[in-house]
Design a protein around this motif. Structure first.
Motif, mmCIF file in Angstrom:
data_model
loop_
_atom_site.group_PDB
_atom_site.id
_atom_site.type_symbol
_atom_site.label_atom_id
_atom_site.label_comp_id
_atom_site.label_asym_id
_atom_site.label_seq_id
_atom_site.Cartn_x
_atom_site.Cartn_y
_atom_site.Cartn_z
ATOM 1 N N LYS A 127 -32.607 10.371 79.716
ATOM 2 C CA LYS A 127 -32.719 8.918 79.575
ATOM 3 C C LYS A 127 -31.350 8.250 79.525
ATOM 4 C CE LYS A 127 -36.782 9.762 76.665
ATOM 5 N NZ LYS A 127 -37.303 9.714 75.275
ATOM 6 N N ASP A 128 -30.422 8.837 78.775
ATOM 7 C CA ASP A 128 -29.090 8.254 78.566
ATOM 8 C C ASP A 128 -28.050 9.333 78.817
ATOM 9 O OD1 ASP A 128 -26.671 7.219 77.525
ATOM 10 O OD2 ASP A 128 -27.760 5.905 76.160
ATOM 11 N N LYS A 158 -25.098 9.641 76.206
ATOM 12 C CA LYS A 158 -25.431 10.298 74.941
ATOM 13 C C LYS A 158 -25.497 11.812 75.103
ATOM 14 C CE LYS A 158 -27.912 6.568 72.588
ATOM 15 N NZ LYS A 158 -29.204 6.145 71.968
ATOM 16 N N GLN A 171 -33.524 13.192 74.541
ATOM 17 C CA GLN A 171 -33.123 12.407 75.714
ATOM 18 C C GLN A 171 -33.868 12.798 76.995
ATOM 19 O OE1 GLN A 171 -31.131 9.713 75.871
ATOM 20 N NE2 GLN A 171 -31.123 9.824 73.630
#
Length: 463
Positions: A317-318, A321, A280
């Motif tokens: 990125k997320d 998550k 990520q």
């Protein structure tokens, strides 16, 4: 066209006349260009003996007493102050090659110096004049001279191997070193896979170099960094963009540190979290080391881990998550859930893991973590290099001074830190700032630059 460009670049590159077996080489393309470096070393030498020009002058020539930064001492022994010089340091001695303005004057001075050790043996073969004599301290010293070029040597051994090495160096013109042509500086230091060019002024030292074996992941410089406008203060502040191929290495070093500190934490869960976090990460990170506070012996893992009060932030990125991947931390021994993350109590201190939007923060000091979170900018900016850093030398000096005598007596690495504190500590305490940058280069190499700033010299004011 490519061959012409390559030929032109090689022609412009310095050409050290260095011994192939040298462990370290110092090359000075033009001796009369050292005034700026001398100015820095003179000021720095008031605080650190190793920086004094007189300390380095003794290393320049194997048997003649002279100062490469003072033209009059060079001309007095026949050396051309506008010429180049190369000093090769070998395991058994050193070789110093230079351009002569007056070969006869050099030979006369050399004969007097060499005769002090014993009988001087001279000879001439294929245009190369040689001289060697025993040294009063053991070994031999001498030179090989051809035209206006000379290579002088001193060795700890009684054989003539170093004389043969000097004769070989006189056999052909030195080849340009393309690595030096890519760097700026008035002097260059070559050691293994590292090459550094240095220059200076009365107010600071500039160093620029390349290295192929630094223990660092690959970096990249592209796009806007979310930390581009961030400007926290501390012992060390650094911003970087790690290349995707280096993220596993970067995360792996953090995972290893946590596992070393938390023997009861389930390693398979730590590994799973590290894997997800790695996937990520965008590669953008920032590091803040606020200060050093030694609370326990540096001989212990916890003493070394918690001595630097530090935190690192990484863009993800997320965020959802990552938050889900970190959920197992709540079940770890000593873990406490926070509104935005977790704190993990360990021997010697606590590790904090917190999230703020797309930012993941990991640190070992609550105040430093909060400070980093508060300084996160709302807008990013492009960084000129893949890595930049700023160091507060006064805080470094205070940190080095905390190495205890017991730690020194039991650990060779800590003894080296103690020695550095004693030698460089006063210079660091009287320095203004150390800044620099780093970029990745082809073949796994890194290119770097460093500026060591002193306070403005007397009579000058800060801009």
């Amino acid at each position: 066209m490519l061959s012409l460009v390559l030929a032109a670049s090689l022609a412009a590159a310095p050409a050290p006349r260095s011994a192939p077996s040298a462990t370290t080489v110092v090359h000075i393309p033009q001796l009369d260009k050292l005034s700026g470096l001398q100015a820095f070393m003179s000021r720095a030498g008031t605080y650190a003996a190793m920086a004094r020009p007189t300390t380095w002058a003794a290393e320049f020539h194997p048997f003649l007493s002279l100062d490469p930064m003072r033209a009059e001492t060079l001309t007095a022994v026949g050396i051309d102050p506008t010429g180049s010089a190369t000093v090769s340091f070998l395991r058994t001695g050193k070789v110093s090659c230079a351009r002569l303005a007056d070969p006869k004057a050099f030979q006369a001075k050399a004969a007097t110096a060499l005769a002090a050790g014993g009988e001087v043996k001279t000879g001439t073969s294929k245009g190369v004049t040689t001289a060697s004599a025993p040294r009063s301290s053991g070994g031999r010293a001498g030179y090989a001279l051809k035209g206006q070029d000379v290579c002088s040597f001193a060795t700890l051994q009684e054989d003539d191997d170093m004389l043969k090495e000097a004769v070989k160096l006189m056999g052909k013109a030195p080849a340009p070193d393309a690595r030096l042509g890519k760097l700026s500086g008035v002097a260059f230091v070559l050691q293994g896979a590292m090459v550094v060019g240095i220059d200076g002024t009365a107010d600071g030292l500039q160093a620029e170099g390349t290295a192929t074996k630094l223990p660092l992941p690959p970096f990249q410089s592209s796009g806007s960094s979310p930390y581009g406008t961030m400007a926290p203060s501390g012992l060390l502040v650094s911003r970087a963009q790690v290349a995707s191929t280096g993220l596993s290495q970067a995360v792996g070093s953090v995972r290893w540190s946590v596992q070393q500190m938390c023997a009861t934490c389930p390693p398979e869960q730590i590994e799973a979290m590290a894997k997800t976090v790695t996937e990520q990460l965008t590669g953008h990170i920032a590091v803040l080391v606020d200060s050093i506070q030694v609370k326990s012996s540096l001989r212990t893992p916890e003493g070394r881990f918690f001595a630097p009060r530090q935190a690192i932030v990484a863009e993800v990125k997320d965020a959802a998550k990552v938050k889900a991947a970190l959920a197992p931390l709540a079940q770890f021994p000593g873990a406490t859930a926070l509104e935005d993350g977790y704190t993990l109590a360990l021997k010697g201190g606590s590790v904090l893991v917190r999230q703020k939007g797309p930012h993941l923060v990991l640190g070992n000091d609550d105040a430093v973590v909060r400070s980093l979170l508060e300084t996160l900018p709302e807008k990013g900016a492009k960084l000129p290099h893949a890595v930049d850093f700023s160091v507060d030398p006064k805080k470094v000096a205070r940190g080095l001074s905390q190495v205890s005598l017991m730690d020194v007596m039991s650990n060779q690495q800590l003894a080296a830190l103690f020695a550095a504190s004693a030698e460089v500590g006063p210079l660091l305490s009287n320095s203004e700032r150390i800044t620099g940058w780093l970029d990745s280069a082809s073949g796994g190499a890194h290119r770097f630059s460093l500026n060591w700033a002193l306070p403005p010299a007397a009579g000058k004011s800060s801009p």
